[in-house]
Design a protein around this motif. Structure first.
Motif, PDB file in Angstrom:
ATOM      1  N   ASP A   9       0.808  -1.208   0.000  1.00 53.33           N
ATOM      2  CA  ASP A   9       0.000   0.000   0.000  1.00 53.33           C
ATOM      3  C   ASP A   9       0.849   1.271   0.000  1.00 53.33           C
ATOM      4  OD1 ASP A   9      -2.357  -1.384  -0.014  1.00 53.33           O
ATOM      5  OD2 ASP A   9      -2.762  -1.144   2.126  1.00 53.33           O
ATOM      6  N   THR A  11       3.770   3.933  -1.336  1.00 51.93           N
ATOM      7  CA  THR A  11       4.560   4.395  -2.465  1.00 51.93           C
ATOM      8  C   THR A  11       5.953   4.722  -1.944  1.00 51.93           C
ATOM      9  OG1 THR A  11       4.035   6.726  -2.151  1.00 51.93           O
ATOM     10  CG2 THR A  11       2.515   5.425  -3.527  1.00 51.93           C
ATOM     11  N   HIS A  12       6.850   5.136  -2.818  1.00 55.72           N
ATOM     12  CA  HIS A  12       8.203   5.480  -2.366  1.00 55.72           C
ATOM     13  C   HIS A  12       8.220   6.757  -1.536  1.00 55.72           C
ATOM     14  CE1 HIS A  12       7.856   7.673  -6.175  1.00 55.72           C
ATOM     15  NE2 HIS A  12       8.757   8.503  -5.690  1.00 55.72           N
ATOM     16  N   HIS A  13       7.105   7.484  -1.488  1.00 56.39           N
ATOM     17  CA  HIS A  13       7.009   8.688  -0.660  1.00 56.39           C
ATOM     18  C   HIS A  13       6.320   8.412   0.674  1.00 56.39           C
ATOM     19  CE1 HIS A  13       8.422  11.161  -3.926  1.00 56.39           C
ATOM     20  NE2 HIS A  13       7.470  10.681  -4.723  1.00 56.39           N
ATOM     21  N   GLU A  15       3.252   7.348   1.055  1.00 56.03           N
ATOM     22  CA  GLU A  15       1.812   7.547   0.981  1.00 56.03           C
ATOM     23  C   GLU A  15       1.141   6.230   0.581  1.00 56.03           C
ATOM     24  OE1 GLU A  15       1.280  10.566  -1.964  1.00 56.03           O
ATOM     25  OE2 GLU A  15       2.665  11.931  -0.980  1.00 56.03           O
ATOM     26  N   THR A  16      -0.098   6.053   1.004  1.00 55.71           N
ATOM     27  CA  THR A  16      -0.790   4.838   0.586  1.00 55.71           C
ATOM     28  C   THR A  16      -1.213   4.979  -0.866  1.00 55.71           C
ATOM     29  OG1 THR A  16      -2.908   5.660   1.350  1.00 55.71           O
ATOM     30  CG2 THR A  16      -1.654   4.309   2.898  1.00 55.71           C
ATOM     31  N   LYS A  17      -1.129   3.870  -1.592  1.00 49.97           N
ATOM     32  CA  LYS A  17      -1.567   3.889  -2.980  1.00 49.97           C
ATOM     33  C   LYS A  17      -2.846   3.092  -3.188  1.00 49.97           C
ATOM     34  CE  LYS A  17       1.321   0.033  -4.526  1.00 49.97           C
ATOM     35  NZ  LYS A  17       2.375  -0.369  -5.415  1.00 49.97           N
ATOM     36  N   THR A  18      -3.293   2.370  -2.163  1.00 52.46           N
ATOM     37  CA  THR A  18      -4.544   1.641  -2.278  1.00 52.46           C
ATOM     38  C   THR A  18      -5.684   2.648  -2.243  1.00 52.46           C
ATOM     39  OG1 THR A  18      -3.592  -0.243  -1.129  1.00 52.46           O
ATOM     40  CG2 THR A  18      -5.992  -0.126  -1.203  1.00 52.46           C
ATOM     41  N   PRO A  19      -6.609   2.542  -3.186  1.00 49.11           N
ATOM     42  CA  PRO A  19      -7.742   3.472  -3.201  1.00 49.11           C
ATOM     43  C   PRO A  19      -8.534   3.409  -1.897  1.00 49.11           C
ATOM     44  CG  PRO A  19      -7.650   2.205  -5.240  1.00 49.11           C
ATOM     45  CD  PRO A  19      -6.644   1.605  -4.306  1.00 49.11           C
ATOM     46  N   ASP A  20      -8.977   4.558  -1.440  1.00 50.37           N
ATOM     47  CA  ASP A  20      -9.744   4.643  -0.198  1.00 50.37           C
ATOM     48  C   ASP A  20     -10.967   3.736  -0.223  1.00 50.37           C
ATOM     49  OD1 ASP A  20      -8.058   6.375   1.111  1.00 50.37           O
ATOM     50  OD2 ASP A  20      -9.205   8.181   0.568  1.00 50.37           O
TER      51      ASP A  20
END
Length: 166
Positions: A9, A11-13, A15-20
């Motif tokens: 979930d 990203t390299h920053h 942050e979550t990338k899984t849609p809410d």
């Protein structure tokens, strides 16, 4: 405790990338927790030289008393074909006893031995510790509430559907 799902979930920053909308779905959350729980419990029990089915059979025998292989299968949800192997493993370790049923000599009555009761107490402690790890972010009150809610849901979805008269 970081999981593969959590790692997937991010990203390299960070942050979550899984849609809410996926992160809000109870079915997806339950599936993710089931995977985490199964991994944790299976690995923890393996370190104690046990499997979850061993625990289920010993707990059933301790709580409900002796029973046939078919009764144990119904009580624990273990398929009858798998139950034979589980019982053989437990019998080899002197954790259960088998005696012929006086009412039906083709059937055995399975009982928990004193060694089986001691092993069950050890497994209770192992599982208590594993559940503490699994539910670590929750307070004791939240853990009780979580188990209560899961029990209500499971009871609702597994209850016998009354047959309607024809």
């Amino acid at each position: 405790m970081s999981s593969r799902a959590e790692a997937g979930d991010m990203t390299h920053h960070g942050e979550t990338k899984t849609p809410d909308r996926l992160r809000r779905r109870a079915s997806r959350l339950l599936s993710g927790m089931t995977a985490q729980s199964d991994r944790l419990i299976n690995e923890g029990l393996a370190q104690a030289d046990a499997r979850k089915w061993h625990y289920a059979v010993l707990a059933s025998l301790h709580e409900h008393g002796p029973g046939s292989q078919a009764e144990l299968s119904r009580r624990t949800g273990i398929y009858r074909s798998d139950m034979v192997g589980v019982l053989n493993e437990l019998a080899e370790r002197d954790l259960i006893g088998r005696t012929p049923d006086p009412d039906d000599r083709r059937r055995n009555i399975i009982t928990i031995t004193a060694q089986g009761r001691r092993h069950l107490r050890r497994l209770d402690k192992v599982l208590d510790d594993l559940h503490d790890e699994l539910l670590a972010p929750l307070t004791p009150a939240e853990r009780d509430q979580f188990v209560h809610l899961l029990t209500r849901l499971l009871d609702h979805h597994t209850q016998e559907v009354p047959h309607s008269p024809i």
